[in-house]
Write a protein that holds these residues in place. Structure first.
Motif, PDB file in Angstrom:
ATOM      1  N   VAL A  12       1.222  -2.776   7.317  1.00  0.00           N
ATOM      2  CA  VAL A  12       0.256  -1.838   7.887  1.00  0.00           C
ATOM      3  C   VAL A  12       0.618  -1.533   9.333  1.00  0.00           C
ATOM      4  CG1 VAL A  12      -2.157  -1.509   8.558  1.00  0.00           C
ATOM      5  CG2 VAL A  12      -1.607  -2.453   6.315  1.00  0.00           C
ATOM      6  N   THR A  13       1.031  -2.542  10.072  1.00  0.00           N
ATOM      7  CA  THR A  13       1.446  -2.322  11.460  1.00  0.00           C
ATOM      8  C   THR A  13       2.620  -1.360  11.512  1.00  0.00           C
ATOM      9  OG1 THR A  13       0.681  -4.522  12.090  1.00  0.00           O
ATOM     10  CG2 THR A  13       2.259  -3.468  13.562  1.00  0.00           C
ATOM     11  N   ASP A  14       3.598  -1.567  10.628  1.00  0.00           N
ATOM     12  CA  ASP A  14       4.757  -0.674  10.573  1.00  0.00           C
ATOM     13  C   ASP A  14       4.339   0.744  10.182  1.00  0.00           C
ATOM     14  OD1 ASP A  14       7.631  -0.072  10.552  1.00  0.00           O
ATOM     15  OD2 ASP A  14       7.320   0.167   8.377  1.00  0.00           O
ATOM     16  N   LEU A  15       3.452   0.869   9.203  1.00  0.00           N
ATOM     17  CA  LEU A  15       2.986   2.189   8.782  1.00  0.00           C
ATOM     18  C   LEU A  15       2.224   2.885   9.905  1.00  0.00           C
ATOM     19  CD1 LEU A  15       1.906   1.394   5.126  1.00  0.00           C
ATOM     20  CD2 LEU A  15       3.767   2.919   5.838  1.00  0.00           C
ATOM     21  N   LEU A 112       3.960  12.911   7.138  1.00  0.00           N
ATOM     22  CA  LEU A 112       2.765  12.337   7.753  1.00  0.00           C
ATOM     23  C   LEU A 112       1.702  12.050   6.701  1.00  0.00           C
ATOM     24  CD1 LEU A 112       1.054  11.526  10.210  1.00  0.00           C
ATOM     25  CD2 LEU A 112       0.425  13.941  10.438  1.00  0.00           C
ATOM     26  N   GLU A 113       1.485  12.992   5.797  1.00  0.00           N
ATOM     27  CA  GLU A 113       0.505  12.781   4.731  1.00  0.00           C
ATOM     28  C   GLU A 113       0.893  11.601   3.848  1.00  0.00           C
ATOM     29  OE1 GLU A 113      -0.479  16.299   2.503  1.00  0.00           O
ATOM     30  OE2 GLU A 113      -0.649  17.497   4.341  1.00  0.00           O
ATOM     31  N   MET A 114       2.185  11.468   3.516  1.00  0.00           N
ATOM     32  CA  MET A 114       2.643  10.374   2.680  1.00  0.00           C
ATOM     33  C   MET A 114       2.427   9.024   3.371  1.00  0.00           C
ATOM     34  SD  MET A 114       6.472   9.552   1.248  1.00  0.00           S
ATOM     35  CE  MET A 114       7.035   9.209   2.912  1.00  0.00           C
ATOM     36  N   VAL A 115       2.807   8.918   4.637  1.00  0.00           N
ATOM     37  CA  VAL A 115       2.646   7.656   5.362  1.00  0.00           C
ATOM     38  C   VAL A 115       1.164   7.322   5.548  1.00  0.00           C
ATOM     39  CG1 VAL A 115       3.041   6.508   7.597  1.00  0.00           C
ATOM     40  CG2 VAL A 115       4.892   7.747   6.485  1.00  0.00           C
ATOM     41  N   ARG A 121      -3.750   3.011   1.465  1.00  0.00           N
ATOM     42  CA  ARG A 121      -3.637   2.105   0.315  1.00  0.00           C
ATOM     43  C   ARG A 121      -3.434   0.669   0.777  1.00  0.00           C
ATOM     44  NH1 ARG A 121      -0.807   6.387  -1.933  1.00  0.00           N
ATOM     45  NH2 ARG A 121       1.200   5.516  -1.343  1.00  0.00           N
ATOM     46  N   ALA A 122      -2.563   0.465   1.769  1.00  0.00           N
ATOM     47  CA  ALA A 122      -2.289  -0.890   2.262  1.00  0.00           C
ATOM     48  C   ALA A 122      -3.536  -1.500   2.897  1.00  0.00           C
ATOM     49  CB  ALA A 122      -1.132  -0.867   3.265  1.00  0.00           C
TER      50      ALA A 122
END
Length: 139
Positions: A12-15, A112-115, A121-122
């Protein structure tokens, strides 16, 4: 309810970091597009021959979207040209450059939408399993 930063996974931090960088890039692309559009408008305004404007084929140029993103030096050269006189060719070049920027903007926006969806989700998964994967339903 937001999850404290210390309770989120490295994923989540990476995302979050990727999303922040993508949003920054999207803002940069949109800024350049506004400048290119403004430059194109100035170039068109300098042209006084109405018949010449009709021969530009601006609509045709929009259909030919390039897949590659323009470089910063290419963008700067288009927005702040050494030659200040507008020509039909310079307007066509700006239309083409804006088409490339639009294509790149669309790809960055999709990314951006995908990430964002991955991050949501995460975070949802973490909320269901609890901090540090302990399990349990928190809802």
């Amino acid at each position: 309810m937001t999850v404290p930063t210390s309770d989120v996974s490295p994923e989540v931090t990476d995302l979050r970091h990727r999303r922040r960088e993508i949003r920054r890039e999207l803002a940069r692309v949109r800024w350049w597009r506004r400048l290119v559009q403004a430059r194109k408008d100035l170039a068109i305004a300098q042209l006084t021959d109405v018949q010449e404007l009709e021969r530009l084929g601006v609509d045709d140029a929009w259909e030919a979207l390039a897949a590659d993103a323009p470089t910063t030096s290419e963008l700067a050269g288009a927005v702040w040209p050494e030659k200040r006189t507008a020509t039909p060719t310079s307007v066509e070049a700006l239309v083409s450059l804006d088409a490339r920027l639009k294509s790149y903007e669309d790809r960055v926006g999709d990314n951006l939408e995908m990430v964002t969806a991955q991050m949501v989700r995460a975070l949802g998964h973490e909320r269901r399993v609890g901090p540090h994967g302990r399990g349990g339903d928190h809802g």
